[in-house]
Design a protein around this motif. Sequence first.
Motif, PDB file in Angstrom:
ATOM      1  N   THR A 129       0.856  -1.191   0.000  1.00  0.00           N
ATOM      2  CA  THR A 129       0.000   0.000   0.000  1.00  0.00           C
ATOM      3  C   THR A 129       0.892   1.241   0.000  1.00  0.00           C
ATOM      4  OG1 THR A 129       0.041   0.073   2.402  1.00  0.00           O
ATOM      5  CG2 THR A 129      -1.746  -1.184   1.406  1.00  0.00           C
ATOM      6  N   ILE A 130       0.278   2.397  -0.191  1.00  0.00           N
ATOM      7  CA  ILE A 130       1.030   3.658  -0.170  1.00  0.00           C
ATOM      8  C   ILE A 130       1.659   3.846   1.209  1.00  0.00           C
ATOM      9  CG2 ILE A 130       0.790   6.187  -0.272  1.00  0.00           C
ATOM     10  CD1 ILE A 130      -1.114   5.829  -2.561  1.00  0.00           C
ATOM     11  N   ARG A 131       0.917   3.423   2.237  1.00  0.00           N
ATOM     12  CA  ARG A 131       1.424   3.549   3.605  1.00  0.00           C
ATOM     13  C   ARG A 131       2.680   2.694   3.792  1.00  0.00           C
ATOM     14  NH1 ARG A 131      -0.785   0.947   8.947  1.00  0.00           N
ATOM     15  NH2 ARG A 131      -0.249   2.525  10.492  1.00  0.00           N
ATOM     16  N   ARG A 132       2.655   1.474   3.244  1.00  0.00           N
ATOM     17  CA  ARG A 132       3.804   0.583   3.357  1.00  0.00           C
ATOM     18  C   ARG A 132       4.984   1.102   2.528  1.00  0.00           C
ATOM     19  NH1 ARG A 132       5.160  -4.383   5.230  1.00  0.00           N
ATOM     20  NH2 ARG A 132       6.658  -5.463   3.916  1.00  0.00           N
ATOM     21  N   LYS A 190       5.723   4.061   2.171  1.00  0.00           N
ATOM     22  CA  LYS A 190       6.321   5.119   2.973  1.00  0.00           C
ATOM     23  C   LYS A 190       7.057   4.540   4.181  1.00  0.00           C
ATOM     24  CE  LYS A 190       5.026   9.323   5.450  1.00  0.00           C
ATOM     25  NZ  LYS A 190       3.895  10.162   5.864  1.00  0.00           N
ATOM     26  N   LYS A 191       6.326   3.698   4.937  1.00  0.00           N
ATOM     27  CA  LYS A 191       6.890   3.206   6.201  1.00  0.00           C
ATOM     28  C   LYS A 191       8.041   2.233   6.013  1.00  0.00           C
ATOM     29  CE  LYS A 191       3.696   4.044   9.778  1.00  0.00           C
ATOM     30  NZ  LYS A 191       2.920   3.548  10.889  1.00  0.00           N
ATOM     31  N   ASP A 238       8.413   8.811   0.053  1.00  0.00           N
ATOM     32  CA  ASP A 238       7.513   9.887   0.435  1.00  0.00           C
ATOM     33  C   ASP A 238       6.280   9.890  -0.474  1.00  0.00           C
ATOM     34  OD1 ASP A 238       7.022  12.497   1.823  1.00  0.00           O
ATOM     35  OD2 ASP A 238       7.109  13.187  -0.251  1.00  0.00           O
ATOM     36  N   THR A 239       5.094  10.081   0.143  1.00  0.00           N
ATOM     37  CA  THR A 239       3.847   9.996  -0.620  1.00  0.00           C
ATOM     38  C   THR A 239       3.733  11.089  -1.689  1.00  0.00           C
ATOM     39  OG1 THR A 239       2.812   9.019   1.322  1.00  0.00           O
ATOM     40  CG2 THR A 239       1.335   9.816  -0.380  1.00  0.00           C
ATOM     41  N   LYS A 240       4.117  12.319  -1.313  1.00  0.00           N
ATOM     42  CA  LYS A 240       4.057  13.421  -2.280  1.00  0.00           C
ATOM     43  C   LYS A 240       4.933  13.120  -3.480  1.00  0.00           C
ATOM     44  CE  LYS A 240       3.151  17.493   0.488  1.00  0.00           C
ATOM     45  NZ  LYS A 240       3.767  18.588   1.215  1.00  0.00           N
ATOM     46  N   TYR A 294       3.426  10.490  -5.802  1.00  0.00           N
ATOM     47  CA  TYR A 294       2.416  11.042  -6.713  1.00  0.00           C
ATOM     48  C   TYR A 294       3.045  11.891  -7.806  1.00  0.00           C
ATOM     49  CZ  TYR A 294      -1.885   9.452  -4.443  1.00  0.00           C
ATOM     50  OH  TYR A 294      -2.923   8.679  -3.968  1.00  0.00           O
ATOM     51  N   PRO A 303      -0.623   6.289  -8.677  1.00  0.00           N
ATOM     52  CA  PRO A 303       0.776   5.869  -8.526  1.00  0.00           C
ATOM     53  C   PRO A 303       0.989   4.361  -8.365  1.00  0.00           C
ATOM     54  CG  PRO A 303       0.032   7.055  -6.573  1.00  0.00           C
ATOM     55  CD  PRO A 303      -1.032   7.210  -7.604  1.00  0.00           C
ATOM     56  N   VAL A 304       0.234   3.715  -7.486  1.00  0.00           N
ATOM     57  CA  VAL A 304       0.515   2.293  -7.238  1.00  0.00           C
ATOM     58  C   VAL A 304       0.106   1.441  -8.447  1.00  0.00           C
ATOM     59  CG1 VAL A 304       0.258   0.375  -5.633  1.00  0.00           C
ATOM     60  CG2 VAL A 304       0.203   2.699  -4.771  1.00  0.00           C
ATOM     61  N   ARG A 362      -7.946   9.334  -5.217  1.00  0.00           N
ATOM     62  CA  ARG A 362      -6.612   9.828  -5.589  1.00  0.00           C
ATOM     63  C   ARG A 362      -5.756   8.698  -6.156  1.00  0.00           C
ATOM     64  NH1 ARG A 362      -5.895  13.043  -7.725  1.00  0.00           N
ATOM     65  NH2 ARG A 362      -3.706  13.368  -7.264  1.00  0.00           N
ATOM     66  N   MET A 363      -5.900   7.502  -5.587  1.00  0.00           N
ATOM     67  CA  MET A 363      -5.120   6.364  -6.082  1.00  0.00           C
ATOM     68  C   MET A 363      -5.512   5.975  -7.502  1.00  0.00           C
ATOM     69  SD  MET A 363      -4.935   4.027  -2.675  1.00  0.00           S
ATOM     70  CE  MET A 363      -4.377   2.570  -3.518  1.00  0.00           C
ATOM     71  N   ASP A 396      -3.020  -2.256   7.054  1.00  0.00           N
ATOM     72  CA  ASP A 396      -2.308  -1.078   6.566  1.00  0.00           C
ATOM     73  C   ASP A 396      -3.224   0.125   6.358  1.00  0.00           C
ATOM     74  OD1 ASP A 396       0.319  -0.624   6.455  1.00  0.00           O
ATOM     75  OD2 ASP A 396       0.666  -1.459   4.470  1.00  0.00           O
ATOM     76  N   PRO A 412      -4.321   3.516   7.775  1.00  0.00           N
ATOM     77  CA  PRO A 412      -3.716   4.432   8.743  1.00  0.00           C
ATOM     78  C   PRO A 412      -4.698   4.928   9.807  1.00  0.00           C
ATOM     79  CG  PRO A 412      -3.587   5.296   6.470  1.00  0.00           C
ATOM     80  CD  PRO A 412      -4.468   4.101   6.439  1.00  0.00           C
ATOM     81  N   GLU A 415      -2.901  10.196  10.649  1.00  0.00           N
ATOM     82  CA  GLU A 415      -1.988   9.750   9.588  1.00  0.00           C
ATOM     83  C   GLU A 415      -2.705   9.750   8.230  1.00  0.00           C
ATOM     84  OE1 GLU A 415      -0.426   5.822  10.452  1.00  0.00           O
ATOM     85  OE2 GLU A 415       0.606   5.778   8.525  1.00  0.00           O
ATOM     86  N   LEU A 446      -1.826  11.625   4.813  1.00  0.00           N
ATOM     87  CA  LEU A 446      -1.721  10.856   3.566  1.00  0.00           C
ATOM     88  C   LEU A 446      -2.570  11.493   2.467  1.00  0.00           C
ATOM     89  CD1 LEU A 446      -1.030   8.199   1.935  1.00  0.00           C
ATOM     90  CD2 LEU A 446      -2.983   7.164   3.042  1.00  0.00           C
ATOM     91  N   SER A 503      -3.606  14.591   2.226  1.00  0.00           N
ATOM     92  CA  SER A 503      -3.033  15.866   1.831  1.00  0.00           C
ATOM     93  C   SER A 503      -1.823  15.651   0.916  1.00  0.00           C
ATOM     94  CB  SER A 503      -2.668  16.643   3.095  1.00  0.00           C
ATOM     95  OG  SER A 503      -1.880  17.737   2.791  1.00  0.00           O
ATOM     96  N   ASP A 504      -0.957  14.709   1.288  1.00  0.00           N
ATOM     97  CA  ASP A 504       0.211  14.392   0.459  1.00  0.00           C
ATOM     98  C   ASP A 504      -0.207  13.844  -0.905  1.00  0.00           C
ATOM     99  OD1 ASP A 504       1.864  15.198   2.455  1.00  0.00           O
ATOM    100  OD2 ASP A 504       2.473  13.185   3.093  1.00  0.00           O
ATOM    101  N   ALA A 505      -1.361  13.185  -0.939  1.00  0.00           N
ATOM    102  CA  ALA A 505      -1.839  12.589  -2.187  1.00  0.00           C
ATOM    103  C   ALA A 505      -2.508  13.641  -3.074  1.00  0.00           C
ATOM    104  CB  ALA A 505      -2.809  11.455  -1.891  1.00  0.00           C
ATOM    105  N   GLY A 506      -2.610  14.866  -2.557  1.00  0.00           N
ATOM    106  CA  GLY A 506      -3.173  15.947  -3.365  1.00  0.00           C
ATOM    107  C   GLY A 506      -4.673  16.129  -3.203  1.00  0.00           C
TER     108      GLY A 506
END
Lengths: 105, 155
Positions: free
Chosen positions: A65-68, A70-71, A76-78, A81, A88-89, B31-32, B95, B97, B101, B105, B107-110
């Motif tokens: 996942t996006i979280r994984r 990152k972690k 970085d998520t930004k 993207y 992205p994924v 967003r994804m 997974d 969040p 968090e 996420l 916000s970072d994803a736009g």
Amino acid sequence: MAELKLGKYTVETGEDGYMTNPDQWNKEIAEEIAKQENIKELTPDHWNVIEFLQKDYKEKGSIPTIRRLKKVGGIDTKELYKLFPEGPVKKAARIAGLPKPKSCV
Amino acid sequence: MADKIKKVSIVCSKGSLEGIYPALIMANGARMEGIEASVFFTFFGLDAITKKKMKKIKVATVGNPAMGIPTLIGALPGMSLMATKMMMKKMDELDIPSIPEFIELLSDAGAKLYACKASVDMFGLKESDFCDQVDSVLTVGEFYELSSGAEIIFT
């Protein structure tokens, strides 16, 4: 089952356009898929994501996942993207020759 | 095939854990998929972006028949906290969040995050009460304006 012609290669894909035979994948194919996904050039930062996806998929059997990313992957998520805009994924997994991600997050 | 969805505006109106997550998951999922996403937090949904409250969001164990806990037992001290902890643990394994968090996420994803002006006024909140990821406080009219061409989803 479908086939996709990428440069000098022809690869097997599912109806969704994701490769189904990982043995057929190589870096040139990745570059060709990237172009289809509107990514002109795969930079070292792109490869960092692609290689993490491949490694993690091999270990866990699922697309991270996006979280994984990152972690565990330190991506970085930004930045993610920016590298793979508009999904992205999904895009990175397709370029990496992996199946379509199934997670909701 | 019909045109792809290009833009969503999600209204988050509830302040319980099970009320907030669907909005966040749908916005992030958009967003994804490369879909533009805005979340408009209103009424108790504002808790998800209020600094003092966003870390303390709980599952409703009372008046929630789907929980399978009789209301009187759900009302016992600590029940809501316990149910929340159990759910958070499961979500962490998947997974998903935590709320703070998740907001980061998104916000970072736009995704764009907005607070509803009427609710902000009603609860006597200020912009400084919200987490940094919040873009602005909007009137409902402004929300409709920026939702032009979007699918509006109410949660």
